[in-house]
Design a protein around this motif. Structure first.
Motif, PDB file in Angstrom:
ATOM      1  N   ALA A 134       1.076  -1.188  -0.039  1.00  0.00           N
ATOM      2  CA  ALA A 134      -0.049  -0.108   0.055  1.00  0.00           C
ATOM      3  C   ALA A 134       0.482   1.088  -0.376  1.00  0.00           C
ATOM      4  N   ASP A 135       0.917   2.006  -1.149  1.00  0.00           N
ATOM      5  CA  ASP A 135       1.755   2.906  -1.556  1.00  0.00           C
ATOM      6  C   ASP A 135       3.386   3.000  -0.742  1.00  0.00           C
ATOM      7  N   THR A 136       3.354   3.713  -0.028  1.00  0.00           N
ATOM      8  CA  THR A 136       5.099   3.285   0.571  1.00  0.00           C
ATOM      9  C   THR A 136       4.935   1.891   1.637  1.00  0.00           C
ATOM     10  N   GLU A 137       4.366   1.106   2.425  1.00  0.00           N
ATOM     11  CA  GLU A 137       4.265   0.693   2.951  1.00  0.00           C
ATOM     12  C   GLU A 137       3.703  -0.832   3.117  1.00  0.00           C
ATOM     13  N   ASP A 138       4.579  -2.061   3.352  1.00  0.00           N
ATOM     14  CA  ASP A 138       4.152  -3.155   3.287  1.00  0.00           C
ATOM     15  C   ASP A 138       2.555  -3.637   4.736  1.00  0.00           C
ATOM     16  N   VAL A 139       1.830  -4.141   4.215  1.00  0.00           N
ATOM     17  CA  VAL A 139       0.944  -4.980   4.866  1.00  0.00           C
ATOM     18  C   VAL A 139       1.542  -5.906   4.943  1.00  0.00           C
ATOM     19  N   LEU A 140       1.505  -6.049   7.174  1.00  0.00           N
ATOM     20  CA  LEU A 140       2.375  -7.371   7.325  1.00  0.00           C
ATOM     21  C   LEU A 140       0.763  -8.129   7.883  1.00  0.00           C
ATOM     22  N   GLN A 141       0.856  -9.653   8.000  1.00  0.00           N
ATOM     23  CA  GLN A 141      -0.204 -10.232   8.737  1.00  0.00           C
ATOM     24  C   GLN A 141       0.790 -11.579   9.740  1.00  0.00           C
ATOM     25  N   TRP A 142      -0.026 -12.553  10.674  1.00  0.00           N
ATOM     26  CA  TRP A 142       0.738 -12.633  11.678  1.00  0.00           C
ATOM     27  C   TRP A 142      -0.526 -13.883  12.077  1.00  0.00           C
ATOM     28  N   THR A 143      -0.062 -15.326  11.270  1.00  0.00           N
ATOM     29  CA  THR A 143      -1.644 -15.835  11.404  1.00  0.00           C
ATOM     30  C   THR A 143      -1.179 -17.156  12.233  1.00  0.00           C
ATOM     31  N   LYS A 144      -0.488 -17.524  12.479  1.00  0.00           N
ATOM     32  CA  LYS A 144       0.274 -18.586  13.514  1.00  0.00           C
ATOM     33  C   LYS A 144      -0.356 -19.017  14.560  1.00  0.00           C
ATOM     34  N   GLY A 145      -1.019 -17.929  15.466  1.00  0.00           N
ATOM     35  CA  GLY A 145      -2.318 -18.434  16.159  1.00  0.00           C
ATOM     36  C   GLY A 145      -3.123 -19.111  15.806  1.00  0.00           C
ATOM     37  N   VAL A 146      -3.559 -18.352  14.348  1.00  0.00           N
ATOM     38  CA  VAL A 146      -5.259 -18.879  14.163  1.00  0.00           C
ATOM     39  C   VAL A 146      -4.936 -21.014  13.535  1.00  0.00           C
ATOM     40  N   GLU A 147      -3.482 -20.423  12.411  1.00  0.00           N
ATOM     41  CA  GLU A 147      -3.630 -22.002  12.410  1.00  0.00           C
ATOM     42  C   GLU A 147      -3.505 -23.029  13.713  1.00  0.00           C
ATOM     43  N   GLN A 148      -2.238 -22.183  14.348  1.00  0.00           N
ATOM     44  CA  GLN A 148      -1.949 -23.602  15.341  1.00  0.00           C
ATOM     45  C   GLN A 148      -3.562 -24.029  16.318  1.00  0.00           C
ATOM     46  N   ASN A 149      -4.153 -23.094  16.530  1.00  0.00           N
ATOM     47  CA  ASN A 149      -5.353 -23.463  17.184  1.00  0.00           C
ATOM     48  C   ASN A 149      -6.480 -24.498  15.876  1.00  0.00           C
ATOM     49  N   ARG A 150      -6.145 -24.096  15.187  1.00  0.00           N
ATOM     50  CA  ARG A 150      -6.727 -25.186  13.915  1.00  0.00           C
ATOM     51  C   ARG A 150      -5.884 -26.242  14.109  1.00  0.00           C
ATOM     52  N   LEU A 151      -4.776 -26.516  14.373  1.00  0.00           N
ATOM     53  CA  LEU A 151      -4.419 -27.624  14.326  1.00  0.00           C
ATOM     54  C   LEU A 151      -4.305 -28.581  15.637  1.00  0.00           C
ATOM     55  N   TRP A 152      -4.440 -27.391  16.269  1.00  0.00           N
ATOM     56  CA  TRP A 152      -4.035 -28.664  17.962  1.00  0.00           C
ATOM     57  C   TRP A 152      -5.141 -27.945  18.501  1.00  0.00           C
TER      58      TRP A 152
END
Length: 385
Positions: free
Chosen positions: A140-158
């Motif tokens: 987005a313009d001069t920025e990168d959009v970042l995301q952390w989803t590990k908690g969602v993924e681990q709670n889906r797995l475990w």
């Protein structure tokens, strides 16, 4: 390390000072920067943020000193970090990491991603976010959009269903002949000090060890923690990623059992796990890892899978990505009919020599390697410790 308090209108000038000091220290002010115009606009925007019910604006206090600014938005679908600035005097002391860990914990408990934006001319911040497991999802313009989803993924797995079926009291990895040597050896290595278990799970090892020495834990799956709490309500457990989350205090022993480090799916995360262990240890402390030796010699040329177990009611099939050192374990459970249940668990396998190098990077020296918990030094056909 720090305290957050909601910002008040009287804090607007203070937050402008902190933001300006942090940006100037990073060398990110334009040559034609107009400080007075910027300050007036920033103060006005800060007052609007304080009045906005969709945004939470905080003053970060260290000791008795206001030293930072944090702005967070919370929606049903995400936790969004809108901005964080720390005064240069308190940077590089782990405070930014601790704040991000707390937001990761919140996102994990809520089952939503943690999102943020980072300017591309801020490489120091980007390195921190990369280390904490954020991935770029957009520009987005001069920025990168970042995301952390590990908690969602681990709670889906475990998830809750897996956690409820995880314990097999008295059999398998819960058998006394497995648990007792493990606990005996860990208690000996702790030498009477405190122990921290990374990925404590349902407390298979942590609970019996806590009868001998003080034990704390770090665990990313809230369902696994809930299952642990049905058996023990006293062990302190931090919700978070073992590669970055911090537990209070120092420990004489940090340990990972039953191949858990392989749940970190990149080499970078695994190195970060070693470094995180080092941060928790007092001088002379030990980091213990139990991990299987990759069995690639069983992999036929040109065939990317092996059958690990084949017994009535259960088949284990492992598929390999040798280039990335990834293996996915496919667990087939079936009865007398034609239907079967399939569960998958991904891993990144690690060679013993690679573990030694990760340890060296984190400042460790290898003390010993064993084939089992009894201290056998024979070639490790079983998980080394």
């Amino acid at each position: 390390m720090y305290r957050l308090r909601p910002a008040k209108p009287s804090d607007a000038e203070l937050l402008a000072d902190v933001t300006l000091a942090a940006t100037r220290a990073q060398g990110r002010l334009a040559p034609d920067f107009d400080e007075l115009a910027w300050r007036n606009g920033f103060v006005e925007w800060t007052l609007e943020s304080i009045a906005d019910p969709a945004t939470d604006l905080y003053v970060v206090e260290v000791g008795d000193r206001p030293a930072g600014r944090l702005r967070v938005s919370r929606t049903p679908d995400a936790v969004e970090l809108n901005g964080i600035q720390l005064h240069p005097d308190i940077q590089n002391h782990g405070i930014g990491t601790a704040i991000l860990n707390a937001l990761q914990d919140e996102a994990t408990r809520r089952g939503v991603p943690l999102q943020l934006r980072v300017e591309r001319d801020n490489p120091n911040a980007r390195r921190l976010y990369d280390r904490l497991g954020f991935t770029r999802t957009a520009e987005a313009d001069t920025e990168d959009v970042l995301q952390w989803t590990k908690g969602v993924e681990q709670n889906r797995l475990w998830n809750a269903e897996v956690a409820e079926k995880y314990d097999t009291p008295g059999t398998g990895m819960f058998a006394p002949e497995v648990i007792e040597p493990t606990v005996d050896r860990l208690a000996e290595l702790a030498a009477g000090g405190r122990a921290l278990e990374f990925a404590i799970g349902t407390g298979r090892v942590g609970i019996p060890l806590s009868k001998r020495i003080p034990v704390s834990g770090i665990e990313l799956s809230t369902a696994m923690i809930d299952q642990l709490r049905t058996k023990d309500e006293t062990i302190p457990v931090v919700v978070g990623d073992m590669a970055s989350a911090q537990a209070p205090g120092e420990f004489s022993l940090v340990y990972l059992v039953f191949n858990t480090i392989s749940n970190l799916l990149t080499q970078e995360e695994q190195v970060a796990c070693f470094r995180n262990a080092a941060r928790h240890l007092s001088p002379g402390g030990r980091f213990v890892i139990e991990l299987w030796v990759p069995e690639l010699r069983r992999l036929p040329p040109g065939i990317p899978a092996t059958v690990g177990v084949a017994e009535p009611g259960y088949i284990l099939l492992d598929t390999y990505d040798v280039l990335n050192q990834h293996v996915v374990s496919h667990h087939f459970h079936f009865g007398e009919g034609t239907e079967a249940q399939l569960g998958r668990t991904p891993h990144r396998y690690i060679w013993p020599a690679e573990l030694d190098l990760m340890a060296q990077i984190a400042g460790f020296t290898r003390e010993s390697r064993h084939a089992d918990w009894s201290g056998d030094r024979s070639p490790p056909n079983h998980p080394p410790t």
